[in-house]
Write a protein that holds these residues in place. Structure first.
Motif, mmCIF file in Angstrom:
data_model
loop_
_atom_site.group_PDB
_atom_site.id
_atom_site.type_symbol
_atom_site.label_atom_id
_atom_site.label_comp_id
_atom_site.label_asym_id
_atom_site.label_seq_id
_atom_site.Cartn_x
_atom_site.Cartn_y
_atom_site.Cartn_z
ATOM 1 N N GLY A 1 39.883 21.409 32.639
ATOM 2 C CA GLY A 1 39.078 20.994 31.495
ATOM 3 C C GLY A 1 39.027 22.021 30.377
ATOM 4 N N LEU B 1 50.678 13.807 25.005
ATOM 5 C CA LEU B 1 49.323 14.196 25.396
ATOM 6 C C LEU B 1 48.488 14.587 24.178
ATOM 7 N N ARG C 1 47.266 11.451 22.546
ATOM 8 C CA ARG C 1 46.142 10.893 23.307
ATOM 9 C C ARG C 1 44.897 11.786 23.211
ATOM 10 N N LYS C 2 44.979 12.857 22.444
ATOM 11 C CA LYS C 2 43.871 13.783 22.167
ATOM 12 C C LYS C 2 43.397 14.566 23.395
ATOM 13 N N HIS C 3 44.338 14.883 24.305
ATOM 14 C CA HIS C 3 44.008 15.718 25.461
ATOM 15 C C HIS C 3 44.285 17.192 25.183
ATOM 16 N N LEU C 4 45.116 17.466 24.170
ATOM 17 C CA LEU C 4 45.489 18.834 23.830
ATOM 18 C C LEU C 4 45.996 18.865 22.389
ATOM 19 N N LEU D 1 44.696 21.297 31.996
ATOM 20 C CA LEU D 1 43.934 20.067 31.759
ATOM 21 C C LEU D 1 43.003 19.751 32.931
ATOM 22 N N ARG D 2 43.480 20.003 34.147
ATOM 23 C CA ARG D 2 42.662 19.757 35.341
ATOM 24 C C ARG D 2 41.385 20.606 35.311
ATOM 25 N N LEU E 1 38.618 17.004 21.625
ATOM 26 C CA LEU E 1 39.545 16.726 22.725
ATOM 27 C C LEU E 1 38.892 15.826 23.765
ATOM 28 N N LEU E 2 39.701 14.949 24.327
ATOM 29 C CA LEU E 2 39.235 14.050 25.384
ATOM 30 C C LEU E 2 39.650 14.599 26.747
ATOM 31 N N PRO E 3 38.768 14.505 27.744
ATOM 32 C CA PRO E 3 39.151 14.976 29.081
ATOM 33 C C PRO E 3 40.349 14.188 29.607
ATOM 34 N N TYR E 4 41.223 14.869 30.318
ATOM 35 C CA TYR E 4 42.362 14.195 30.926
ATOM 36 C C TYR E 4 41.904 13.600 32.247
#
Length: 180
Positions: A107, A130, A133-136, A104-105, A156-159
């Motif tokens: 991106g 996660l 929250r749409k990060h993955l 995630l870091r 996907l949203l950036p974490y």
């Protein structure tokens, strides 16, 4: 610039990197090695599949790739998978917090596959939260193909990078690991 130029046949590399960490997660390696999953990855435009199989005993089928075929390679362990993660267009990972947050870091689009064989699997809670929250994307070995079919990496949203360390520390403390 004389002679024939083969560049018209050269596809840009879009690598899928699969990691199971230091564990044995043959169910994930077997799932990603199925013809159905490989075909879905090809349909999404991926060209290469690199599998870090850890302590597993299932060895995926290697393939040189080529027209209409995914290039497949694998290895057991590496001192660092950072370069593999950086060069990946998509990461498919076990649900370990280190692998999740490192990906995630960077991106990178991420599908986390939960190992249902683990007792008291708190990793699934992290992956599902996660994903909510749409990060993955969150999947299980048996749902990996359908997850690839419906995934839209652009959704996907950036974490938020500032959140990763406190959450990782909290998880590590919960699991009984010392704070760094």
């Amino acid at each position: 610039m004389g002679g024939t130029d083969d560049n018209s046949n050269v596809r840009s590399v879009k690598m899928v990197f699969v990691t199971v960490g230091t564990t044995c997660f043959d169910a994930l390696v077997e799932a990603v090695d199925t013809q159905e999953v490989k075909e879905e990855l090809l349909k999404k435009g991926y060209t290469h599949l690199l599998i870090q199989m850890g302590r597993g005993s299932y060895f995926p089928k290697k393939s040189a790739g080529g027209s209409g075929c995914l290039a497949v390679n694998y290895f057991t362990f590496s001192s660092s998978i950072a370069d593999n993660l950086k060069s990946a267009s998509l990461v498919i990972s076990h649900a370990g917090s280190g692998s999740i947050f490192e990906t995630l870091r960077l991106g990178k689009p991420l599908i986390v596959v939960v190992n249902e064989d683990l007792m008291d699997n708190h990793q699934s809670e992290l992956a599902e939260e996660l994903a909510e929250r749409k990060h993955l994307f969150c999947a299980y070995p048996q749902t990996l193909r359908s997850t690839i079919v419906i995934m839209n990496v652009d959704a996907l949203l950036p974490y938020p990078p500032a959140d990763a360390k406190p959450v990782a520390k909290l998880i590590n403390r919960f699991l009984g690991f010392p704070d760094d």
